[in-house]
Structure formats: structure tokens, C-alpha cells
Write an enzyme that holds these catalytic residues in place. Structure first.
Site, mmCIF file in Angstrom:
data_model
loop_
_atom_site.group_PDB
_atom_site.id
_atom_site.type_symbol
_atom_site.label_atom_id
_atom_site.label_comp_id
_atom_site.label_asym_id
_atom_site.label_seq_id
_atom_site.Cartn_x
_atom_site.Cartn_y
_atom_site.Cartn_z
ATOM 1 N N ASP A 198 -62.536 -14.528 76.310
ATOM 2 C CA ASP A 198 -62.780 -13.099 76.103
ATOM 3 C C ASP A 198 -63.983 -12.578 76.902
ATOM 4 O OD1 ASP A 198 -62.832 -10.531 75.143
ATOM 5 O OD2 ASP A 198 -63.048 -11.034 73.035
ATOM 6 N N GLU A 246 -60.100 -6.106 65.375
ATOM 7 C CA GLU A 246 -61.297 -6.910 65.642
ATOM 8 C C GLU A 246 -62.426 -6.492 64.706
ATOM 9 O OE1 GLU A 246 -62.641 -6.723 69.704
ATOM 10 O OE2 GLU A 246 -64.201 -8.239 69.399
ATOM 11 N N HIS A 282 -61.824 -10.981 79.980
ATOM 12 C CA HIS A 282 -62.267 -9.837 80.783
ATOM 13 C C HIS A 282 -63.281 -10.444 81.753
ATOM 14 C CE1 HIS A 282 -60.528 -7.309 77.601
ATOM 15 N NE2 HIS A 282 -61.221 -8.018 76.735
ATOM 16 N N HIS A 288 -57.484 -11.306 68.575
ATOM 17 C CA HIS A 288 -58.477 -11.324 67.478
ATOM 18 C C HIS A 288 -57.773 -11.407 66.118
ATOM 19 C CE1 HIS A 288 -61.536 -10.568 70.432
ATOM 20 N NE2 HIS A 288 -61.042 -9.379 70.726
ATOM 21 N N ARG A 290 -57.005 2.486 68.958
ATOM 22 C CA ARG A 290 -57.931 3.578 69.297
ATOM 23 C C ARG A 290 -57.505 4.259 70.589
ATOM 24 N NH1 ARG A 290 -61.557 -0.466 68.629
ATOM 25 N NH2 ARG A 290 -62.039 -0.656 70.839
ATOM 26 N N TYR A 314 -58.447 -3.482 82.360
ATOM 27 C CA TYR A 314 -58.396 -2.042 82.113
ATOM 28 C C TYR A 314 -59.340 -1.240 83.009
ATOM 29 C CZ TYR A 314 -62.313 -3.402 79.051
ATOM 30 O OH TYR A 314 -63.470 -3.953 78.542
ATOM 31 N N HIS A 356 -54.543 -1.323 75.006
ATOM 32 C CA HIS A 356 -55.937 -1.696 74.764
ATOM 33 C C HIS A 356 -56.192 -1.861 73.273
ATOM 34 C CE1 HIS A 356 -60.221 -1.324 74.001
ATOM 35 N NE2 HIS A 356 -60.354 -1.940 75.166
ATOM 36 N N HIS A 385 -57.158 -14.923 76.777
ATOM 37 C CA HIS A 385 -57.776 -13.581 76.718
ATOM 38 C C HIS A 385 -59.082 -13.579 77.481
ATOM 39 C CE1 HIS A 385 -58.204 -9.522 75.293
ATOM 40 N NE2 HIS A 385 -59.425 -9.772 74.855
ATOM 41 N N ARG A 428 -70.896 -2.889 72.963
ATOM 42 C CA ARG A 428 -69.944 -2.185 73.813
ATOM 43 C C ARG A 428 -70.664 -1.207 74.752
ATOM 44 N NH1 ARG A 428 -65.045 1.829 71.952
ATOM 45 N NH2 ARG A 428 -66.851 3.128 71.495
HETATM 46 ZN ZN LIG Z 1 -60.917 -8.335 74.732
#
Ligand SMILES: [Zn+2]
Length: 449
Positions: free
Chosen positions: A323, A238, A62, A272, A211, A122, A208, A60, A83
Site C-alpha cells: 500500500d 478503511e 501506490h 482493507h 467517497r 489515480y 477509488h 495493493h 492524507r
Molecule cells: Zn490504497
């Protein structure tokens, strides 16, 4: 044909110890022969000192979030305030800066012994949310980056449609979102077809989160992945708030929602799975789904600790990922699975060193759609990682307990030789093509300028 002689080798069986003097013959991108018991290197063999293991899988990632390292860790806040900082970064990137960041980040992974990465991608469109002239310009930047860095890639093309149930994407989220699940599928299919001949690239799918994708669209993404027999990943539970919102909107937990809409199964990985119920664990187990733990990110973001003892007891396969790249160290991720469990359970030894190493190798390969990787055996992908046993950290270790020494005592900097698909990517602790620190500096500084 290349023959390697390993001072010690762990072949990938969680129950088995490391063996001394293993000879591994590689032809093209495959291992064709493995034999233990040679006390010294045969003529013409490349000698690999220390412990050689199957290449590590980073299930995992990004990659762009590497630019946040050190810039958020000192803050007060939560996952949600972090975030917002991540969105600041995401808003600044274009295909060229995205490619440069990913190349440097994947190269850092190679130095750490990761031979395979699952990139949960994404960031699809321009900052206004319009497709680039090439709608897969950002995805192709990741493919180029993995090729340049020399790592095997599963690009998990991620469906992201909304900010939350019935809520349109926010200003930054617009660039994550396709016009609908049909537009996502068309774009992902085009990328998959274009990359279908790549030997070290696979295109998988991701939802994703509950949500960002509505239930009927989850079904479409799951069907797309099922028809192509390719991995399907999703961020799952998560944060408690994510669970509360899912129960409020859909009357069930995220795992239950994914099950109801056809996502769970042997190609599914729940990333997660921190705040899951006993029923959720049973659903994951019954369906053959995997979970991907990202302990260094989860502790950085104050997420919580996943119930890994329950996953083990139920037979849910576990893999690991770095991650957000607060750190890139596969041994740290693997030992954190056990050490976090010790803090919660106040008992040592839920996961054995061999099981932890299998999470970081074969389980990750399987989750990313490379079931023929993560082992050292004839027919397997020739992906190998060698770790020094004579570094400051491991000097004096008992070689017969090499697996425990490496899992609990080593660091990414102890990796000295890395082979991916038969190609030497790291030798003598140096990436053979990229000055990794310079590449990271050159990629990160302009993003924040
Ligand atoms: Zn992630």
C-alpha cells in the site's frame, strides 16, 4: 530452457509442507516440469539454496507514496492528517518523477521477492487537472517502470470523480479526477488497448472509494471491468468515518453499496475491509469477492484491524499489499495478518503458515488477474522467489518447518534470487539492472527539494 534445483521448495499448496530437492524446468515464461526428490543439483541446473516459493504478489500499491517513508511516521494525527501530507507529495509529481519513483519502488519490491504488483493508480492528470498531451502519460510511466524493474504489473486504472457525495474535487484531487465516468472509461480503454499485447502487463479497473465515485458511476466502472473480464479493486471501509458518511448519504454500508451497484464478484477485491459488519462479510463471501489486507500501512495510519478470522471462517480469499510502502516486506505483511488477529482474538493459530504464504502468492495473483501464477506447477507462470535459510535471522531453523520459519522469521533482505516470467531479476541478493538504493535516493530527493 532453464532447470533450477531448489534445496527446498514450497509449491503453493497451503496444506502441504516444503519438499527437499525440487527440480523446476522453465521454458520461455512458463514452468513446464516439476519433480521433487533430487538430493543434489542435476548437471547444468541452477542451484537455489534455501526455500524457493512462488513469486510474491503485492496486491495493493501506490508506488509514489514510497517518498513518504520516514517523513510521516513520527507525526501525531490520523489517517486524515496523513492524507494531507500525501496530497503535498502528489501535487509535486510529473510523468518523469512519477516514472523514476515507481521504477525505484518496483525494484525495491523485486529485491523483496515480489514478482507481481497491483498498482492502484489515480494520479492521472497535470496539477491543474488538465489531461496531459498524452492522457495516459502517467499510466504509461508506471508500465515503463514495471518493465525497467522487471516485475509483472496489473495497472488498476482508478476512477476518481469527487471529494465526497455531491462535492467537487479539491485543489489536489483535481489531478486524480476525470471529467466524468465516460471520460474515465475512454481513457482506461485506450490504455488497455495499447497494452493488450504486453505479456507482463494487465490493465484492470478500480473505484477509488465510495467517497470518490457516485453509485451510478460505480455501475459503469463495474460493467467496464466485467466486459473485459479484468480485475476490479476498491478501497473499502478503511476508516469508520467513511462508513458513517456512506450510511448518511446512501443509507447503507460501502460493501452493501458496492453489491447493490454490481461491483462484487470473483474479480472484485475489497482493499482493507477493516471496519466491516458481519453482513458485509457474508456479502463478500457469497459473491466470491476477495479482500486485500495491508497490515503495515493499516497500523501506520491507525486504521484498525480487519476481521480476518471471520473472513477465513466465511471462505473470503485474502491477499496482501504494501500500500503506502511504510515497509516493503511481503513476509511482514503475511505474518501481520496472523499476529494482529492474535492481539484481537487473544488466541494463536487462526491462520496457518501455509495459508499466510498462499495469501502472499496465489491469492494475490488471482486478485490481480493472473490465475496461472502463484504456484509452482507445470503450466504456471515462471515466477519464483528464493529465500536464504542461513541468514542471521533464520540460521538454526528446522528445514522441515521452513515455511513457518520464513513466514514468521525472515525479512525482505533474506530474498536472494527472483525470477519473473523466466527472467532472472535478482541474483545473489542484488537487482541485476538497478542499484536500488541509489535509484531510490535519486528519485526521492528531487521531489522534496
Ligand atoms: Zn490504497
Amino acid at each position: 530452457v532453464t532447470t533450477y534445483w531448489c534445496e527446498w521448495a514450497w509449491l503453493g499448496d497451503a496444506e502441504a509442507p516444503a519438499v527437499p530437492g525440487a527440480t523446476i524446468t522453465v521454458e520461455d515464461d512458463r514452468i513446464v516440469w516439476v519433480e521433487a526428490g533430487a538430493a543434489s543439483p542435476p548437471p547444468d541446473a541452477v542451484a537455489l539454496r534455501g526455500l524457493t516459493v512462488p513469486g510474491l504478489a503485492n496486491a495493493h500499491s501506490h508506488a509514489f507514496q514510497r517518498a513518504l517513508r520516514g517523513r510521516t511516521q513520527g507525526e501525531v494525527g490520523s489517517f486524515w492528517s496523513w492524507r494531507d501530507r500525501m496530497y503535498d507529495l502528489a501535487a509535486r509529481l510529473d510523468p518523469d518523477t512519477y516514472r523514476a519513483l515507481a521504477t525505484a519502488t518496483f525494484a525495491e519490491m523485486a529485491l523483496a521477492g515480489f514478482t507481481c504488483v497491483g498498482e492502484f493508480h489515480y494520479l492521472h492528470h497535470d496539477p491543474a487537472g488538465r489531461p496531459y498531451a498524452d492522457p495516459n502519460a502517467m499510466g504509461r510511466a508506471l508500465v515503463d517502470a514495471a518493465g525497467a524493474a522487471g516485475v509483472r504489473l496489473t495497472l488498476l486504472d482508478t476512477c476518481y470523480l469527487q471529494a465526497g457525495p455531491g462535492t467537487a474535487p479539491g485543489p489536489v484531487q483535481r489531478r486524480f479526477a476525470d471529467a466524468g465516468v465516460g471520460a474515465w472509461a475512454g481513457r482506461a480503454s485506450a490504455l488497455a488497448e495499447e497494452q493488450s499485447t504486453g505479456r507482463a502487463v494487465r490493465i484492470g479497473a478500480a473505484v477509488h472509494s465510495v467517497r470518490a465515485v457516485d453509485p451510478s458511476s460505480i455501475e459503469v466502472v463495474a460493467a467496464w471491468a466485467g466486459a473485459r473480464r479484468t480485475p476490479l479493486h476498491a478501497h473499502v471501509s478503511e476508516q469508520p468515518r467513511e462508513n458513517d458518511e456512506c450510511v448518511a448519504a446512501h443509507g447503507m454500508t460501502p460493501v452493501n453499496l458496492f453489491e447493490r451497484h454490481g461491483a462484487l464478484g470473483e474479480r472484485f477485491t475489497a482493499v482493507h475491509a477493516t471496519h466491516v459488519t458481519a453482513e458485509d462479510v457474508a456479502r463478500l463471501a457469497a459473491s466470491g469477492s476477495s479482500v486485500c489486507l495491508c497490515p503495515t500501512t493499516e497500523r501506520d495510519l491507525a486504521d484498525g484491524v480487519a476481521p480476518t478470522g471471520a473472513f477465513r471462517a466465511s471462505g473470503v480469499p485474502m491477499c496482501v499489499g504494501t500500500d503506502s510502502h511504510a515497509l516493503i516486506d511481503g513476509f511482514e505483511e503475511a505474518r501481520a495478518v496472523e499476529l494482529d488477529e492474535r492481539l484481537v482474538a487473544r488466541r494463536r493459530g487462526t491462520h496457518t503458515p501455509g495459508e499466510l504464504l498462499a495469501m502472499a502468492t496465489a491469492s494475490g495473483y488471482r486478485s490481480l488477474g493472473w490465475p496461472d501464477g502463484g504456484r509452482i506447477e507445470p503450466g504456471a507462470l515462471a515466477d519464483l522467489t528464493s529465500v536464504r535459510l542461513d541468514s542471521v535471522r533464520l540460521a538454526g531453523a528446522d528445514p522441515a518447518a521452513a515455511i513457518a520459519s520464513v513466514v514468521f522469521g525472515s525479512a525482505a533482505a533474506d530474498v536472494h534470487h527472483v525470477v519473473v516470467g523466466g527472467d532472472v531479476v535478482v541474483a545473489g541478493g542484488q537487482h541485476r539492472r538497478i542499484d536500488v538504493a541509489a535509484a531510490l535516493e535519486a528519485a526521492i530527493a528531487p521531489v522534496w527539494a
